[in-house]
Design a protein around this motif. Structure first.
Motif, PDB file in Angstrom:
ATOM      1  N   GLY A   1       0.834  -1.192   0.000  1.00 54.68           N
ATOM      2  CA  GLY A   1       0.000   0.000   0.000  1.00 54.68           C
ATOM      3  C   GLY A   1       0.868   1.239   0.000  1.00 54.68           C
ATOM      4  O   GLY A   1       1.816   1.358  -0.778  1.00 54.68           O
TER       5      GLY A   1
ATOM      6  N   GLU B   1      -3.058  -2.258   7.437  1.00 59.15           N
ATOM      7  CA  GLU B   1      -4.094  -2.562   6.463  1.00 59.15           C
ATOM      8  C   GLU B   1      -4.482  -1.303   5.696  1.00 59.15           C
ATOM      9  O   GLU B   1      -4.712  -0.245   6.302  1.00 59.15           O
ATOM     10  N   GLU B   2      -4.528  -1.442   4.379  1.00 61.33           N
ATOM     11  CA  GLU B   2      -4.993  -0.357   3.515  1.00 61.33           C
ATOM     12  C   GLU B   2      -5.685  -0.986   2.310  1.00 61.33           C
ATOM     13  O   GLU B   2      -5.024  -1.525   1.415  1.00 61.33           O
ATOM     14  N   ASN B   3      -7.018  -0.944   2.346  1.00 63.48           N
ATOM     15  CA  ASN B   3      -7.811  -1.613   1.308  1.00 63.48           C
ATOM     16  C   ASN B   3      -7.408  -3.085   1.242  1.00 63.48           C
ATOM     17  O   ASN B   3      -7.437  -3.778   2.246  1.00 63.48           O
ATOM     18  N   GLU B   4      -6.974  -3.576   0.081  1.00 62.33           N
ATOM     19  CA  GLU B   4      -6.595  -4.989  -0.051  1.00 62.33           C
ATOM     20  C   GLU B   4      -5.165  -5.255   0.375  1.00 62.33           C
ATOM     21  O   GLU B   4      -4.713  -6.410   0.378  1.00 62.33           O
ATOM     22  N   ASN B   5      -4.421  -4.223   0.734  1.00 64.41           N
ATOM     23  CA  ASN B   5      -3.019  -4.373   1.125  1.00 64.41           C
ATOM     24  C   ASN B   5      -2.898  -4.589   2.632  1.00 64.41           C
ATOM     25  O   ASN B   5      -3.556  -3.896   3.417  1.00 64.41           O
ATOM     26  N   CYS B   6      -2.043  -5.553   3.014  1.00 62.41           N
ATOM     27  CA  CYS B   6      -1.912  -5.860   4.447  1.00 62.41           C
ATOM     28  C   CYS B   6      -0.563  -6.514   4.717  1.00 62.41           C
ATOM     29  O   CYS B   6      -0.105  -7.350   3.946  1.00 62.41           O
TER      30      CYS B   6
ATOM     31  N   GLY C   1      -4.395   2.910   9.813  1.00 58.64           N
ATOM     32  CA  GLY C   1      -4.161   1.575   9.271  1.00 58.64           C
ATOM     33  C   GLY C   1      -3.048   0.794   9.918  1.00 58.64           C
ATOM     34  O   GLY C   1      -2.948  -0.421   9.715  1.00 58.64           O
TER      35      GLY C   1
ATOM     36  N   LYS D   1      -6.798 -12.369   4.524  1.00 60.43           N
ATOM     37  CA  LYS D   1      -6.453 -11.060   3.974  1.00 60.43           C
ATOM     38  C   LYS D   1      -5.407 -11.149   2.866  1.00 60.43           C
ATOM     39  O   LYS D   1      -5.075 -10.135   2.253  1.00 60.43           O
TER      40      LYS D   1
END
Length: 284
Positions: free
Chosen positions: A7, A201-206, A182, A249
């Protein structure tokens, strides 16, 4: 130095030192024929472990996850017992990035055992002083309390020289705390009573940093707990919880201790889907 993007966060591994510990201690009750298939072992039954802080650059903040082995802190007996081959060169790593220790804004201390906290301070003429003088240092309240008042067992790893110079820099939390949007620290216990993990976590990014409840890629099995863990059953339950969360995730799992991988991404069934390998130096 290895680095990659998750992200809006950039992760870079600094050189925090290397030591060799007994493989049996690192894998607890797991039989050697099983764990040795997952992680190389030398003729002394020792495995190689890094102590490499992760520099997370996000939202204009320069954040370190743990602080490395430190320099000139261990006596010859400790170096021998802990199998220390190389001490930290954090300042040199930061110089390569055109940074200094004074540029670090925040330290996230997953726990305060010597191999994670010795890099927080350095010697001076009076004793010891803070290395990251402008940083706010976050750790759980449980961990900070035990650091200052260790029990008969933990006194061997919670050292006064690693906390006394820092009392004005430390902020503690109870259950979890959000550092920037996040990016969270979450108290898990297990390896130590105050042990914490870090999640971004940021949208689909983890990415998830499991610290010492999953110190290497070979500890993926939820039942493989360390003999060093103060509360191994807690480690097992917390690892089960957060590994499953990460699988769903499609998260990257990052490592401080792993000598072979910086990060691994697993799919929903726990199979490896991607990895960032660590560069191996000439002496290795």
């Amino acid at each position: 130095m290895e680095n990659f993007q998750v992200g809006r966060a950039t992760l870079t591994w600094l050189n925090g030192g290397v030591n060799f510990l007994d493989g049996g201690a690192m894998f607890g009750v797991v039989p050697k024929p099983l764990w040795s298939k997952k992680y190389p072992v030398n003729d002394k039954n020792q495995i190689e472990l890094r102590t490499d802080p992760i520099l997370v650059q996000v939202d204009g903040k320069k954040i370190l996850i743990d602080s490395g082995m430190g320099n000139d802190k261990l006596n010859p007996k400790q170096k021998r017992n802990f199998g220390v081959l190389e001490e930290s060169s954090i300042t040199s790593s930061l110089t390569e990035l055109n940074l200094t220790p004074e540029d670090i804004d925040i330290l996230l201390m997953t726990h305060l055992h010597f191999d994670h906290a010795c890099g927080l301070t350095k010697r001076n003429e009076e004793g010891f002083e803070s290395v990251f003088t402008n940083a706010v240092i976050y750790t759980s309240k449980n961990e900070w309390d035990e650091m200052r008042h260790p029990n008969i067992r933990s006194v061997n790893t919670y050292w006064e020289m690693n906390w006394k110079p820092l009392v004005n820099q430390v902020i503690t939390f109870e259950n979890e705390i959000e550092i920037v949007p996040g990016l969270k620290m979450i108290h898990t216990g297990g390896h130590s009573d105050g042990h914490s993990i870090i999640i971004f976590e940021e949208n689909e990014n983890c990415f998830i940093h499991m610290a010492d409840i999953m110190p290497t890629h070979a500890h993926q099995n939820k039942l493989w707990a360390l003999a060093y863990d103060d509360y191994p059953v807690t480690s097992v339950h917390q690892k089960e919880k957060w590994m499953e969360y990460g699988y769903q995730k499609n998260a990257w799992f990052t490592f401080y201790h792993d000598a072979y991988y910086r990060a691994i991404r697993y799919n929903e069934t726990g199979e490896i889907e991607g990895s960032i390998e660590r560069y191996r130096y000439e002496y290795e």
